[in-house]
Write a protein that holds these residues in place. Structure first.
Motif, PDB file in Angstrom:
ATOM      1  N   ARG A  19       0.361  27.858  36.412  1.00  0.00           N
ATOM      2  CA  ARG A  19      -0.813  28.463  37.031  1.00  0.00           C
ATOM      3  C   ARG A  19      -0.443  29.789  37.690  1.00  0.00           C
TER       4      ARG A  19
ATOM      5  N   THR B 188      -0.698  33.255  39.370  1.00  0.00           N
ATOM      6  CA  THR B 188      -1.823  33.861  40.087  1.00  0.00           C
ATOM      7  C   THR B 188      -1.803  35.376  40.000  1.00  0.00           C
TER       8      THR B 188
ATOM      9  N   ALA C 147       2.457  36.088  35.051  1.00  0.00           N
ATOM     10  CA  ALA C 147       2.049  35.474  33.787  1.00  0.00           C
ATOM     11  C   ALA C 147       2.913  35.926  32.628  1.00  0.00           C
TER      12      ALA C 147
ATOM     13  N   THR D  42       2.609  34.929  27.746  1.00  0.00           N
ATOM     14  CA  THR D  42       1.178  34.662  27.878  1.00  0.00           C
ATOM     15  C   THR D  42       0.404  35.417  26.805  1.00  0.00           C
TER      16      THR D  42
ATOM     17  N   LEU E 282      -6.277  30.480  31.766  1.00  0.00           N
ATOM     18  CA  LEU E 282      -6.241  31.324  32.950  1.00  0.00           C
ATOM     19  C   LEU E 282      -7.251  32.446  32.750  1.00  0.00           C
TER      20      LEU E 282
ATOM     21  N   MET F 130      -8.357  36.126  34.157  1.00  0.00           N
ATOM     22  CA  MET F 130      -7.885  37.253  34.951  1.00  0.00           C
ATOM     23  C   MET F 130      -8.814  38.445  34.777  1.00  0.00           C
TER      24      MET F 130
END
Length: 381
Positions: free
Chosen positions: A234, A236, A241, A247, A356, A358
């Motif tokens: 996870r 943030t 990431a 990712t 996720l 963003m």
């Protein structure tokens, strides 16, 4: 315990003042293994050196156990040799003219840690037994292998049972196999001794495997702090990431009413963060391990990307794929017992709780690129 409060460190360069550490704060609980993780130049080693007393901060406060060793407001600073710390340097700093036992005994003969000569041998033997080098106590230091020198440095750091153990990139000079072995040995040793430990590294695997808590640093600040699993699964921040693991990202249009993000390849139903109500677009991000794969068939479901296998690599426990969807390529991992071939159409299924979300602004994109570049640089070391 270690507490660092609003630590700042600035140094001069030809280009002018450089803020190496910018308002860093964290607490390491007694007995915990805490890692500062980040690329070169992020401020992690500067922070550690301030704690050790090898650098003088510009401002802030550092407390080791019950002792305030630096306080810019009170204008107090404890000299390095009076701080209850043991330290292992990247270069080990083993004295070549001394034997193993003489190297380990050095802290007991100098500074605040002086003990009676009658106790020295017993304490040295205990430290050497801890690192499994008691049988080499009389050997000249230059006659040791890299791994053995590392153990000598560890024994010297723990011989007087310090309140805090500082480890600055201690495994970076070892080969891959020995690095794996020492990683486990260090983790087991500090857990057995119950020593509060601050570890500095650029190696994501080391940080994830060894730590109770990780602080990811970038450009002098802590961008994320938490347990290894949380930092990896996870992230943030966009930098975290792409620096801690890989990712995949794809941009889409946000609908806060429907709690969806529409991308060129799929509609993603996913809980949206509060900030998403003020934006029209966002980034869908997911880890290579977060997906499940299946042969493409029928209509494309929500939370699914239809793709084609571009490359495949068998690496033992998993198959690593590069999958192509339009102009996008995604790196994912799959089951080696159900392989897909180059050219096959495959659906990438993304559970909502593994996605996720963003911002899609320029800063996020820049931080993603910086994280990837830093990770690639770390791999070359």
């Amino acid at each position: 315990m270690l507490t660092v409060e609003n630590l700042e460190m600035e140094y001069s360069s030809e280009q002018g003042p450089v803020r190496a550490v910018r308002g860093v704060s964290f607490t390491v609980a007694k007995g915990d293994f805490y890692t500062l993780l980040g690329p070169s130049g992020c401020g992690k080693t500067s922070t550690l050196r301030c704690i050790a007393g090898l650098e003088t901060p510009t401002s802030g406060k550092i407390t080791i156990g019950d002792d305030v060793v630096y306080d810019s407001v009170a204008k107090s600073i404890t000299p390095t040799h009076k701080r209850a710390v043991g330290m292992v340097f990247q270069s080990y700093a083993i004295w070549p003219h001394m034997s193993v036992a003489e190297n380990v005994s050095f802290p007991l003969m100098r500074g605040r840690n002086k003990v009676a000569r009658t106790q020295v041998k017993e304490m040295v033997n205990k430290a050497l037994e801890t690192v499994q080098l008691a049988h080499l106590s009389d050997r000249p230091a230059p006659a040791l292998s890299g791994g053995q020198q590392q153990r000598v440095a560890l024994a010297r750091a723990i011989v007087y049972e310090p309140d805090l153990l500082l480890l600055d990139e201690p495994l970076s000079n070892l080969d891959a196999k020995l690095r794996d072995e020492m990683r486990q040995e260090i983790k087991e040793m500090v857990a057995r001794l119950g020593i509060t430990t601050l570890y500095v590294t650029h190696d994501q695997v080391e940080a994830l495997a060894m730590s109770d808590q990780i602080a990811v640093m970038y450009e002098g600040i802590v961008v994320q702090e938490g347990p290894p699993q949380e930092v990896y699964l996870r992230p943030t921040s966009a930098f975290t990431a792409n620096f801690v693991g890989k990712t995949n990202v794809i941009t889409g249009e946000v609908s806060t009413k429907d709690q969806t993000i529409t991308t060129p390849h799929s509609l993603f139903k996913v809980p949206l963060p509060k900030w998403a109500k003020d934006t029209e677009s966002a980034v869908v991000a997911f880890r290579p391990e977060a997906v499940s794969l299946s042969l493409a068939k029928g209509k494309v479901p929500d939370n699914t990307i239809r793709s084609k296998v571009y490359t495949t690599s068998f690496v033992g426990e998993v198959l690593e794929y590069v999958l192509e969807a339009g102009d996008n390529r995604f790196r994912v991992k799959g089951d080696p017992f159900t392989p897909y071939s180059i050219g096959q159409e495959v659906d990438i299924h993304l559970p909502a709780d593994r996605i996720l979300v963003m911002p899609s602004d320029d800063k996020t994109m820049a931080d993603l690129a910086a994280g990837q570049a830093a990770a690639e640089e770390a791999l070359q070391k």
